[in-house]
Design a protein around this motif. Structure first.
Motif, mmCIF file in Angstrom:
data_model
loop_
_atom_site.group_PDB
_atom_site.id
_atom_site.type_symbol
_atom_site.label_atom_id
_atom_site.label_comp_id
_atom_site.label_asym_id
_atom_site.label_seq_id
_atom_site.Cartn_x
_atom_site.Cartn_y
_atom_site.Cartn_z
ATOM 1 N N ALA A 91 0.836 -1.208 0.000
ATOM 2 C CA ALA A 91 0.000 0.000 0.000
ATOM 3 C C ALA A 91 0.868 1.254 0.000
ATOM 4 O O ALA A 91 0.600 2.217 -0.741
ATOM 5 C CB ALA A 91 -0.922 -0.007 1.214
ATOM 6 N N ALA A 92 1.918 1.269 0.805
ATOM 7 C CA ALA A 92 2.789 2.444 0.867
ATOM 8 C C ALA A 92 3.446 2.707 -0.479
ATOM 9 O O ALA A 92 3.525 3.857 -0.934
ATOM 10 C CB ALA A 92 3.855 2.241 1.946
ATOM 11 N N ALA A 93 3.881 1.654 -1.140
ATOM 12 C CA ALA A 93 4.518 1.819 -2.448
ATOM 13 C C ALA A 93 3.543 2.376 -3.468
ATOM 14 O O ALA A 93 3.891 3.228 -4.293
ATOM 15 C CB ALA A 93 5.087 0.478 -2.926
ATOM 16 N N GLN A 94 2.281 1.912 -3.431
ATOM 17 C CA GLN A 94 1.284 2.417 -4.370
ATOM 18 C C GLN A 94 0.983 3.891 -4.116
ATOM 19 O O GLN A 94 0.841 4.678 -5.061
ATOM 20 C CB GLN A 94 0.000 1.592 -4.263
ATOM 21 N N VAL A 95 0.885 4.268 -2.866
ATOM 22 C CA VAL A 95 0.574 5.666 -2.528
ATOM 23 C C VAL A 95 1.692 6.590 -3.002
ATOM 24 O O VAL A 95 1.443 7.651 -3.583
ATOM 25 C CB VAL A 95 0.347 5.813 -1.009
ATOM 26 N N VAL A 96 2.924 6.183 -2.778
ATOM 27 C CA VAL A 96 4.064 7.013 -3.171
ATOM 28 C C VAL A 96 4.207 7.061 -4.688
ATOM 29 O O VAL A 96 4.703 8.042 -5.252
ATOM 30 C CB VAL A 96 5.356 6.474 -2.521
ATOM 31 N N GLY A 97 3.726 6.026 -5.364
ATOM 32 C CA GLY A 97 3.850 5.973 -6.813
ATOM 33 C C GLY A 97 2.886 6.865 -7.566
ATOM 34 O O GLY A 97 2.925 6.924 -8.794
ATOM 35 N N GLN A 98 2.002 7.573 -6.858
ATOM 36 C CA GLN A 98 1.033 8.463 -7.485
ATOM 37 C C GLN A 98 1.386 9.913 -7.151
ATOM 38 O O GLN A 98 1.670 10.230 -6.002
ATOM 39 C CB GLN A 98 -0.386 8.150 -6.986
ATOM 40 N N ALA A 99 1.382 10.755 -8.148
ATOM 41 C CA ALA A 99 1.714 12.166 -7.935
ATOM 42 C C ALA A 99 0.467 12.943 -7.508
ATOM 43 O O ALA A 99 -0.579 12.836 -8.140
ATOM 44 C CB ALA A 99 2.283 12.766 -9.216
ATOM 45 N N TYR A 100 0.576 13.713 -6.439
ATOM 46 C CA TYR A 100 -0.529 14.554 -5.987
ATOM 47 C C TYR A 100 0.013 15.592 -5.016
ATOM 48 O O TYR A 100 1.112 15.444 -4.466
ATOM 49 C CB TYR A 100 -1.620 13.722 -5.319
#
Length: 356
Positions: free
Chosen positions: A322-331
């Motif tokens: 989950a942490a990797a997915q969150v960091v992989g999105q720009a916002y």
């Protein structure tokens, strides 16, 4: 928070009707006002009876009732609803229910351009935003499009009387999250800040009353008013870390929407507080508490809401993914989003330790 010398604010072009009984007395008039003659009514299975009552109030204007809405709006569910709307020759939709139903109506509007009327029965706030979301292949993607914004919103506190207390609490804290995150959004404004603080204050005041007396129409009305304000804040600003976390946890791991927002909110606010102290102070004032993140966490505990991701079904082995997915999105987010920081946030939320 934005100062008074540098901001922009887009008012959402919609009409709102707010009164007890409005679902059955005002929805047909809103359809007529929009010139609709063939309306498809949408809901989930839990709200099917209410949706049918709204459909009956529409009379011959209603050409069908579809009760297939599902949480996080899976693409295949949206596809079926779009096909049905086209097969029936619908010229508009009425979404009755919570965020799942309104989300399905938005999916139809996104694909077809059909106008949408929202009749909310929870405090999700989706009816106030041009934000849409679809889940496909284990991932939830979101976007903003004015086409999905409901043309009319019919708020009827009577529809929320049957909302169970646990869902009342988590739905309300979900709405609160919209206001909290708007206070540190990069495109906030003084007007949004006013709405956010009033939304948090009104919701925090109504919630203990609703937990003690779920049948209080007056308290239900105040909570729905608060949800309107909180949803308006989300509709006017850019989402940050909190919402991205919840989209990943819901879309990829299937965690329930409102409960996930409830658990994550104090930890996301604690994470961002060092970079957004004025926003945190504004939330604390609205809650009449010294520390905002702690106050939100304690409020959830007093009301019996879930406070750990573990009890929602997340596995410890899912945290790193989950942490990797969150960091992989720009916002946009006031504090830099690092994998180490997000993993620590998620671990605290998984274990339920006090947010710091």
């Amino acid at each position: 928070m934005k100062d008074f010398l540098d901001f922009a604010y887009d008012a959402q072009p919609m009409r709102v009707v707010f009164r007890p009984g409005a679902a059955l007395t005002a929805t047909a008039g809103e359809a007529r006002r929009l010139g609709l003659r063939r309306v498809l009514v949408l809901s989930g299975t839990r709200g099917a009876d209410t949706a049918q009552a709204v459909a009956d109030s529409l009379g011959e204007v209603c050409v069908g009732v579809h009760t297939g809405a599902r949480m996080h709006v899976p693409v295949e569910v949206a596809d079926r609803a779009v096909e049905l709307a086209r097969a029936l020759g619908a010229d508009g939709c009425v979404a009755v229910g919570g965020g799942s139903s309104i989300g399905l109506g938005k999916a139809i509007a996104l694909r077809t351009g059909l106008p949408l009327i929202a009749v909310p029965s929870t405090y999700s706030g989706s009816e106030m935003t041009p934000v849409w979301g679809l889940t496909e292949h284990g991932a939830k993607r979101t976007g903003r499009d004015p086409a999905v914004l409901p043309r009319s919103v019919v708020y009827d506190p009577e529809l929320t009387l049957g909302l169970p207390v646990p869902l009342t609490v988590t739905s309300a804290l979900n709405a609160t999250a919209h206001a909290v995150e708007a206070l540190y959004a990069p495109d906030g404004s003084p007007l949004v800040a006013l709405m956010a603080q009033e939304g948090v204050r009104a919701m925090a005041g109504a919630l203990p009353e609703l937990a003690a007396e779920p049948g209080s129409l007056e308290a239900r009305g105040r909570a729905l008013y608060a949800a309107w304000l909180c949803g308006s804040c989300l509709g006017a600003t850019t989402m940050g870390l909190h919402h991205k976390l919840c989209h990943v946890l819901g879309g990829t791991f299937g965690l329930p929407h409102a409960q996930t927002h409830t658990v994550v909110l104090p930890y996301a606010l604690a994470y961002n507080t060092p970079a957004a102290p004025e926003a945190a102070d504004a939330v604390a004032r609205a809650l009449d508490a010294p520390v905002a993140a702690t106050a939100l966490w304690e409020l959830a505990g007093r009301l019996g809401a879930p406070r750990t991701l573990a009890e929602l079904g997340l596995k410890e082995s899912d945290l790193a993914t989950a942490a990797a997915q969150v960091v992989g999105q720009a916002y946009a987010n006031p504090r830099p989003v690092t994998e180490e920081g997000v993993l620590a946030l998620l671990r605290a939320a998984y274990e339920g330790t006090a947010p710091v």
